[in-house]
Scaffold this motif. Structure first.
Motif, PDB file in Angstrom:
ATOM      1  N   CYS A 274      23.314  33.387  45.668  1.00 43.51           N
ATOM      2  CA  CYS A 274      24.606  33.419  46.361  1.00 43.51           C
ATOM      3  C   CYS A 274      25.682  33.938  45.422  1.00 43.51           C
ATOM      4  CB  CYS A 274      24.962  32.019  46.849  1.00 43.51           C
ATOM      5  SG  CYS A 274      26.544  31.945  47.712  1.00 43.51           S
ATOM      6  N   LEU A 277      29.323  31.704  44.956  1.00 40.39           N
ATOM      7  CA  LEU A 277      29.303  30.444  44.210  1.00 40.39           C
ATOM      8  C   LEU A 277      29.260  30.690  42.702  1.00 40.39           C
ATOM      9  CD1 LEU A 277      26.884  28.290  46.396  1.00 40.39           C
ATOM     10  CD2 LEU A 277      29.393  28.280  46.364  1.00 40.39           C
ATOM     11  N   GLN A 300      23.095  22.787  43.534  1.00 41.33           N
ATOM     12  CA  GLN A 300      23.797  23.866  44.219  1.00 41.33           C
ATOM     13  C   GLN A 300      22.970  24.411  45.378  1.00 41.33           C
ATOM     14  OE1 GLN A 300      26.628  26.475  42.198  1.00 41.33           O
ATOM     15  NE2 GLN A 300      25.325  28.212  42.810  1.00 41.33           N
ATOM     16  N   MET A 304      24.074  24.509  49.330  1.00 42.88           N
ATOM     17  CA  MET A 304      24.013  25.695  50.178  1.00 42.88           C
ATOM     18  C   MET A 304      23.385  25.368  51.529  1.00 42.88           C
ATOM     19  SD  MET A 304      22.928  28.431  47.221  1.00 42.88           S
ATOM     20  CE  MET A 304      22.443  29.746  48.345  1.00 42.88           C
ATOM     21  N   CYS A 309      29.948  26.283  50.939  1.00 38.76           N
ATOM     22  CA  CYS A 309      30.154  27.558  50.271  1.00 38.76           C
ATOM     23  C   CYS A 309      31.099  28.399  51.123  1.00 38.76           C
ATOM     24  CB  CYS A 309      28.815  28.282  50.093  1.00 38.76           C
ATOM     25  SG  CYS A 309      27.981  28.672  51.647  1.00 38.76           S
TER      26      CYS A 309
END
Length: 363
Positions: A274, A277, A300, A304, A309
């Protein structure tokens, strides 16, 4: 080592039912590596070319990184950018790295150097070449900011041997009415087509001319018809893209990219699939296996899934496929059955298959 046979069902269970069922060990299926973020195109659809980037990953670290990716059991390796072929040591890196275990080595390129470097590409372990072309000649060259881009890219494609080639098309307003003819061009060149979706939250698109690129009602209808009738994409996928471009309310699926892809940027930063982020590590300070095993990477990736996010369209096809696993499985079975039947017939020119790409097109 975690097998895909057990890993993917756990990702599905954890993303769709309960996070308590997620895999305990991260095992991305693909790695996307940016050895450079410099680019010689001047696209209106991104701002990479407006910056002179310093390549932070040296030749030796690039070689060891590829070896670490292979050792992690990741079988798909994609080089993106910027323009990866601008790295003058690119083919030296591939020659010296341990690439035998990769089922796919993909280079995402703007195609401007393919004609010049086709011998090197042909002799390399690269299996797939994705060329970013967004429309027919005049439209593409306007979007990409280089006169002659379209012709030069196709000349390079026609010189490739033994590689699977795709035209990587970002669905947009300017070329929506050209998609049928572009698919025919791809077929004539022996290439297939994959597509990307515009996004308003990716950092390298912050200066893009979205007003010129964003499809209006009539263009959305053209795109939808092309996806449904020509490319025969799954109904849930076509519906998502149609609603997205019409800016209608969408029920976003849990984002599974953290479990399926790992990104490494040219400064060494590691991302959980991603771009918006923050990085979860850096391969200039640590080995990839330690970063993948870190709590920060895991937390993280879990966030997601909960959509904590800014949101983007990167890899949306993977998240949609997880959400619609049953209908997606039947779609793939029908596609494979059709391919098997075609393979049993007398050989004929390559058919232009189409796949949704696994990420935003930067090349």
């Amino acid at each position: 080592m975690v097998s895909e046979m057990s890993y993917l069902p756990r990702v599905w269970l954890g993303s769709q039912i309960s996070q308590r069922l997620l895999p305990t060990k991260m095992r991305p299926l693909s790695a996307h590596v940016k050895l450079t973020e410099n680019c010689q195109a001047k696209c209106i659809s991104c701002n990479y070319w407006q910056t002179r980037w310093e390549d932070g990953i040296t030749t030796n670290r690039a070689i060891s990184l590829i070896n670490e990716i292979a050792a992690a059991g990741i079988h798909s390796l994609r080089f993106t950018g910027g323009e990866p072929l601008l790295r003058t040591d690119f083919f030296d890196i591939l020659r010296q790295a341990e690439t035998q275990s990769f089922k796919q080595i993909i280079v995402q390129t703007n195609g401007l150097l393919l004609k010049k470097l086709h011998n090197e590409v042909n002799a390399s372990p690269i299996t797939d070449v994705a060329v970013s072309i967004d429309g027919l000649k005049e439209t593409n060259d306007l979007i990409r900011g280089i006169r002659g881009y379209f012709d030069l890219g196709l000349e390079g494609i026609r010189l490739l041997q033994g590689k699977k080639v795709v035209l990587s098309v970002t669905l947009n307003r300017m070329s929506a009415k050209e998609l049928e003819r572009l698919a025919a061009v791809a077929k004539e060149a022996g290439a297939s087509v994959q597509y990307n979706i515009l996004s308003e939250s990716l950092p390298f698109l912050k200066d893009a001319d979205m007003a010129a690129m964003w499809p209006q009602q009539s263009e959305v209808e053209e795109i939808t018809r092309f996806l449904r009738e020509t490319l025969k994409r799954p109904a849930y996928e076509v519906d998502y893209i149609s609603r997205y471009y019409r800016q209608q309310e969408i029920s976003e699926p849990p984002c599974v990219l953290g479990y399926l892809q790992v990104f490494v940027l040219s400064n060494g930063d590691v991302m959980t699939g991603c771009y918006p982020l923050k990085p979860v590590g850096n391969i200039l300070r640590d080995k990839l296996e330690n970063i993948l095993a870190s709590e920060e990477y895991r937390l993280q990736s879990e966030a997601m899934l909960r959509r904590e996010c800014p949101g983007c369209t990167c890899g949306i096809e993977s998240s949609l496929a997880m959400k619609h696993a049953v209908s997606g499985a039947f779609f793939e079975l029908r596609r494979l059955a059709g391919r098997f039947a075609a393979d049993k017939k007398v050989a004929r020119p390559p058919k232009a298959e189409t796949h949704l790409s696994s990420g935003a097109s930067n090349g």
